[in-house]
Design a protein around this motif. Structure first.
Motif, PDB file in Angstrom:
ATOM      1  N   VAL A  98      12.011  -8.935  -0.809  1.00 54.44           N
ATOM      2  CA  VAL A  98      11.319  -9.816   0.137  1.00 54.44           C
ATOM      3  C   VAL A  98      10.601 -10.887  -0.673  1.00 54.44           C
ATOM      4  CG1 VAL A  98      11.016  -8.110   1.978  1.00 54.44           C
ATOM      5  CG2 VAL A  98       9.274  -8.320   0.237  1.00 54.44           C
ATOM      6  N   THR A  99      10.152 -11.920   0.000  1.00 52.62           N
ATOM      7  CA  THR A  99       9.476 -13.018  -0.689  1.00 52.62           C
ATOM      8  C   THR A  99       8.138 -13.300  -0.023  1.00 52.62           C
ATOM      9  OG1 THR A  99      10.565 -14.642   0.718  1.00 52.62           O
ATOM     10  CG2 THR A  99      11.660 -14.094  -1.372  1.00 52.62           C
ATOM     11  N   GLY A 100       7.404 -14.211  -0.625  1.00 55.60           N
ATOM     12  CA  GLY A 100       6.161 -14.683  -0.047  1.00 55.60           C
ATOM     13  C   GLY A 100       5.096 -13.608   0.040  1.00 55.60           C
ATOM     14  N   ALA A 101       4.213 -13.784   1.021  1.00 56.48           N
ATOM     15  CA  ALA A 101       3.106 -12.857   1.215  1.00 56.48           C
ATOM     16  C   ALA A 101       3.601 -11.448   1.513  1.00 56.48           C
ATOM     17  CB  ALA A 101       2.197 -13.362   2.334  1.00 56.48           C
ATOM     18  N   GLU A 102       4.763 -11.338   2.147  1.00 54.78           N
ATOM     19  CA  GLU A 102       5.314 -10.007   2.445  1.00 54.78           C
ATOM     20  C   GLU A 102       5.629  -9.246   1.161  1.00 54.78           C
ATOM     21  OE1 GLU A 102       5.322  -8.424   5.391  1.00 54.78           O
ATOM     22  OE2 GLU A 102       4.252 -10.230   6.046  1.00 54.78           O
ATOM     23  N   ALA A 103       6.070  -9.933   0.120  1.00 56.54           N
ATOM     24  CA  ALA A 103       6.339  -9.278  -1.166  1.00 56.54           C
ATOM     25  C   ALA A 103       5.048  -8.725  -1.755  1.00 56.54           C
ATOM     26  CB  ALA A 103       7.002 -10.254  -2.133  1.00 56.54           C
ATOM     27  N   LEU A 104       3.967  -9.484  -1.627  1.00 55.88           N
ATOM     28  CA  LEU A 104       2.677  -9.029  -2.137  1.00 55.88           C
ATOM     29  C   LEU A 104       2.212  -7.779  -1.390  1.00 55.88           C
ATOM     30  CD1 LEU A 104       0.440  -9.588  -4.168  1.00 55.88           C
ATOM     31  CD2 LEU A 104      -0.603 -11.122  -2.475  1.00 55.88           C
ATOM     32  N   LYS A 105       2.384  -7.776  -0.080  1.00 57.14           N
ATOM     33  CA  LYS A 105       2.036  -6.575   0.701  1.00 57.14           C
ATOM     34  C   LYS A 105       2.860  -5.385   0.242  1.00 57.14           C
ATOM     35  CE  LYS A 105       0.934  -8.995   4.983  1.00 57.14           C
ATOM     36  NZ  LYS A 105       1.366  -9.180   6.393  1.00 57.14           N
ATOM     37  N   ARG A 106       4.128  -5.591   0.016  1.00 57.55           N
ATOM     38  CA  ARG A 106       5.020  -4.505  -0.396  1.00 57.55           C
ATOM     39  C   ARG A 106       4.609  -3.945  -1.757  1.00 57.55           C
ATOM     40  NH1 ARG A 106      10.588  -4.254   0.993  1.00 57.55           N
ATOM     41  NH2 ARG A 106       9.873  -5.198   2.923  1.00 57.55           N
ATOM     42  N   VAL A 107       4.241  -4.830  -2.671  1.00 62.69           N
ATOM     43  CA  VAL A 107       3.790  -4.374  -3.993  1.00 62.69           C
ATOM     44  C   VAL A 107       2.606  -3.431  -3.834  1.00 62.69           C
ATOM     45  CG1 VAL A 107       2.625  -5.125  -6.114  1.00 62.69           C
ATOM     46  CG2 VAL A 107       4.669  -6.318  -5.319  1.00 62.69           C
ATOM     47  N   TRP A 108       1.650  -3.810  -3.003  1.00 62.28           N
ATOM     48  CA  TRP A 108       0.462  -2.966  -2.840  1.00 62.28           C
ATOM     49  C   TRP A 108       0.780  -1.667  -2.123  1.00 62.28           C
ATOM     50  CZ3 TRP A 108      -3.328  -2.896  -5.887  1.00 62.28           C
ATOM     51  CH2 TRP A 108      -3.619  -4.055  -6.617  1.00 62.28           C
ATOM     52  N   GLU A 109       1.726  -1.668  -1.199  1.00 60.91           N
ATOM     53  CA  GLU A 109       2.145  -0.419  -0.563  1.00 60.91           C
ATOM     54  C   GLU A 109       2.715   0.542  -1.601  1.00 60.91           C
ATOM     55  OE1 GLU A 109       4.969  -1.596   2.413  1.00 60.91           O
ATOM     56  OE2 GLU A 109       3.439  -2.597   3.627  1.00 60.91           O
ATOM     57  N   VAL A 110       3.598   0.037  -2.467  1.00 63.01           N
ATOM     58  CA  VAL A 110       4.219   0.855  -3.518  1.00 63.01           C
ATOM     59  C   VAL A 110       3.158   1.383  -4.480  1.00 63.01           C
ATOM     60  CG1 VAL A 110       5.741   0.749  -5.539  1.00 63.01           C
ATOM     61  CG2 VAL A 110       6.483  -0.233  -3.365  1.00 63.01           C
ATOM     62  N   LEU A 111       2.270   0.500  -4.921  1.00 57.57           N
ATOM     63  CA  LEU A 111       1.245   0.919  -5.876  1.00 57.57           C
ATOM     64  C   LEU A 111       0.310   1.968  -5.291  1.00 57.57           C
ATOM     65  CD1 LEU A 111       0.346  -2.484  -7.564  1.00 57.57           C
ATOM     66  CD2 LEU A 111       1.440  -0.499  -8.641  1.00 57.57           C
ATOM     67  N   LEU A 112      -0.100   1.791  -4.036  1.00 62.31           N
ATOM     68  CA  LEU A 112      -1.042   2.746  -3.445  1.00 62.31           C
ATOM     69  C   LEU A 112      -0.394   4.081  -3.109  1.00 62.31           C
ATOM     70  CD1 LEU A 112      -3.268   0.466  -1.224  1.00 62.31           C
ATOM     71  CD2 LEU A 112      -3.857   1.572  -3.388  1.00 62.31           C
ATOM     72  N   ARG A 113       0.901   4.074  -2.820  1.00 61.51           N
ATOM     73  CA  ARG A 113       1.589   5.359  -2.635  1.00 61.51           C
ATOM     74  C   ARG A 113       1.620   6.124  -3.951  1.00 61.51           C
ATOM     75  NH1 ARG A 113       5.222   2.835   0.794  1.00 61.51           N
ATOM     76  NH2 ARG A 113       6.705   2.508  -0.895  1.00 61.51           N
ATOM     77  N   ALA A 114       1.842   5.426  -5.047  1.00 65.04           N
ATOM     78  CA  ALA A 114       1.925   6.064  -6.356  1.00 65.04           C
ATOM     79  C   ALA A 114       0.548   6.391  -6.934  1.00 65.04           C
ATOM     80  CB  ALA A 114       2.693   5.172  -7.323  1.00 65.04           C
ATOM     81  N   PHE A 115      -0.407   5.476  -6.731  1.00 63.69           N
ATOM     82  CA  PHE A 115      -1.745   5.599  -7.311  1.00 63.69           C
ATOM     83  C   PHE A 115      -2.785   5.370  -6.205  1.00 63.69           C
ATOM     84  CE2 PHE A 115       1.166   3.775 -10.454  1.00 63.69           C
ATOM     85  CZ  PHE A 115       1.046   4.673 -11.510  1.00 63.69           C
ATOM     86  N   PRO A 116      -3.051   6.361  -5.365  1.00 68.12           N
ATOM     87  CA  PRO A 116      -3.932   6.143  -4.212  1.00 68.12           C
ATOM     88  C   PRO A 116      -5.362   5.738  -4.580  1.00 68.12           C
ATOM     89  CG  PRO A 116      -3.124   8.421  -4.284  1.00 68.12           C
ATOM     90  CD  PRO A 116      -2.483   7.705  -5.406  1.00 68.12           C
TER      91      PRO A 116
END
Length: 141
Positions: free
Chosen positions: A47-65
């Motif tokens: 994905v691109t744009g702001a949606e990519a940034l949201k996705r990055v944080w979803e992945v990071l918080l699932r791994a490192f809450p």
């Protein structure tokens, strides 16, 4: 917009990130980031744009809450703000194909944010993923 105002926007973004709440982060991204954000970080997400940034944080918080970004240094100039950060967290969920290890990580990152109209419009980042993966045991020391 004055550089101090841009730095204040970035402070609000980091406060949202450090909440650990994906909904708070998504709301902050919607408010503080341009939808067509130019995102140059090394995180191919499909994905691109702001949606990519949201996705990055979803992945990071699932791994490192308990992920926490400590801003160590901020430099502002014109329409840009540069942040040098130290990131900490505990590996409690799948990350890059690695099952949870329970190990703590501490790694550095540097991001350059460009602003227009009080919103983040471009983002370039360098994250010390090598150190992160070594601490998780995914790579030899």
């Amino acid at each position: 917009m004055p550089a101090a105002s841009n730095a204040a926007v970035l402070d609000r973004f980091h406060s949202a990130v450090n909440s650990g709440d994906p909904e708070v982060i998504a709301k902050a991204v919607d408010e503080l980031v341009a939808p067509d954000l130019l995102f140059h970080a090394p995180v191919p997400m499909g994905v691109t744009g702001a949606e990519a940034l949201k996705r990055v944080w979803e992945v990071l918080l699932r791994a490192f809450p308990d992920l926490h970004v400590a801003v160590e240094e901020t430099i502002t100039e014109g329409d840009k703000v540069v942040c040098r950060n130290t990131v900490t967290g505990t590996h409690r969920g799948e990350y890059r194909g690695l099952p949870p290890t329970g190990k703590s990580v501490v790694y550095g990152e540097i991001f350059i944010f460009r602003f227009a109209g009080g919103r983040i419009t471009e983002l370039r980042g360098v994250v010390d993923v090598l150190t992160q993966l070594r601490q998780l045991g995914a790579l030899p020391s």
